[in-house]
Scaffold this active site. Sequence first.
Site, short mmCIF file in Angstrom:
data_model
loop_
_atom_site.label_atom_id
_atom_site.label_comp_id
_atom_site.label_asym_id
_atom_site.label_seq_id
_atom_site.Cartn_x
_atom_site.Cartn_y
_atom_site.Cartn_z
CE LYS A 33 38.86 34.51 35.61
NZ LYS A 33 40.18 34.55 36.21
N GLY A 119 38.20 41.86 42.84
CA GLY A 119 39.66 41.81 42.97
C GLY A 119 40.12 40.44 43.44
N GLY A 121 40.19 37.53 41.27
CA GLY A 121 40.62 36.61 40.21
C GLY A 121 39.53 35.66 39.76
N GLY A 123 36.72 36.87 38.07
CA GLY A 123 36.07 37.46 36.88
C GLY A 123 34.68 38.01 37.12
CG ASP A 159 38.19 38.49 32.14
OD1 ASP A 159 37.64 39.59 31.95
OD2 ASP A 159 38.50 38.06 33.27
O1 C5P Z 1 41.37 43.89 29.64
P1 C5P Z 1 41.24 44.28 31.07
O2 C5P Z 1 40.75 45.69 31.23
O3 C5P Z 1 40.49 43.33 31.91
O4 C5P Z 1 42.73 44.26 31.65
C1 C5P Z 1 43.08 44.87 32.86
C2 C5P Z 1 44.56 45.09 32.89
O5 C5P Z 1 45.25 43.85 33.01
C3 C5P Z 1 45.13 45.73 31.64
O6 C5P Z 1 45.06 47.12 31.70
C4 C5P Z 1 46.55 45.23 31.65
O7 C5P Z 1 47.31 45.99 32.58
C5 C5P Z 1 46.43 43.84 32.24
N1 C5P Z 1 46.34 42.80 31.21
C6 C5P Z 1 47.46 42.46 30.48
N2 C5P Z 1 47.39 41.47 29.55
C7 C5P Z 1 46.23 40.82 29.33
C8 C5P Z 1 45.09 41.14 30.07
C9 C5P Z 1 45.17 42.12 31.01
O8 C5P Z 1 48.55 43.04 30.66
N3 C5P Z 1 46.20 39.86 28.42
#
Ligand code: C5P
Length: 310
Positions: A33, A119, A121, A123, A159
């Site tokens: 994405k 890493g 961005g 997804g 996501d």
């Molecule tokens: O949800 P996910 O594991 O993909 O998120 C990775 C990290 O990104 C989270 O641990 C958090 O530090 C940060 N994050 C956030 N707010 C979001 C999504 C992700 O702070 N809405």
Amino acid sequence: MINDKAETEKEPYSDKENGQDDGNVITMPAYAKVNVSLVVFGKRADGFHELHTIMAPIGLCDQLTVRKNNGKGIFLRCFGGDAPDGPENLVFRAVELLANYVGKELAVDIELEKRIPSGAGLGGASSDAAICLLAVNRLMNLGLTLIDLAELAGELGSDVPFFLNNSVALCKGRGEIVESLPLKMSRHIMLVLSGLHVATPLIYKNYQYDEEKTTKQMESVDICLGQGDLDKLISLGINSLTEVTMSLFAPLRNLRDKLEQLGIGPVFMSGSGSTLFVTSEDIDQLKRWSKLIVEKKLAETCITEIASQR
Ligand code: C5P
């Protein structure tokens, strides 16, 4: 959570092109994405940030093959990247979560061909996990609905639910509240793959919420959404995380500056980085720019379609 009822009822990957299976094996693409826009509000009590982001699938994809293995357990092999083969891979965790949910062992061999950089961005890991949920559900005849799968997807990552639908969507909450948008885009996209690995938590940790700026960004997003014009929205380059990523990753900032010095742009960033991208209605323009970037050995590029898989 998926908000759009119509979307919960149809199987987005059920056509022959998007998933092939013979009863014992199934192969499906896991699309990357880009963020058409990404507005980040303040930090929530649970540590996540409140988001308003429009995401669009692009043509770049990984390939996931799942095979029944007669009770031998879960095995994962990744090719073409640095993704781990064990439980630290979100794909592995997706099968474990499903097995736990349905209360039975799910014995599958999974092959994951990585093409989406990690890493970056884009997804990739989240898309792989979402597609794995869909593929195992279908292969093992588990009978879970998209609503069930979206619940599990939300547990795997903010996501992951977005990737169950393979369509442009507005994602809110921490990203898991997904509302499909029936909008097409006519721009082509060139990804500029810096090769840098950006850890999303680091970027959110350093993010400073600016209410005035965020309000202005949301006004622009609302206008474009009201007009149903995602081509215009993506051309505004609204991404709350760009500044912090650029401040922490000097090589990425330098790359963006070099591209702009060459007349390439405007250059935007997807998610928390490290992928930069340029969009245009003119694919030949993107091809010329891609050639220039490769000749100057600045980065790898990938020209692909955006939001047009269906
Ligand atoms: O949800 P996910 O594991 O993909 O998120 C990775 C990290 O990104 C989270 O641990 C958090 O530090 C940060 N994050 C956030 N707010 C979001 C999504 C992700 O702070 N809405």
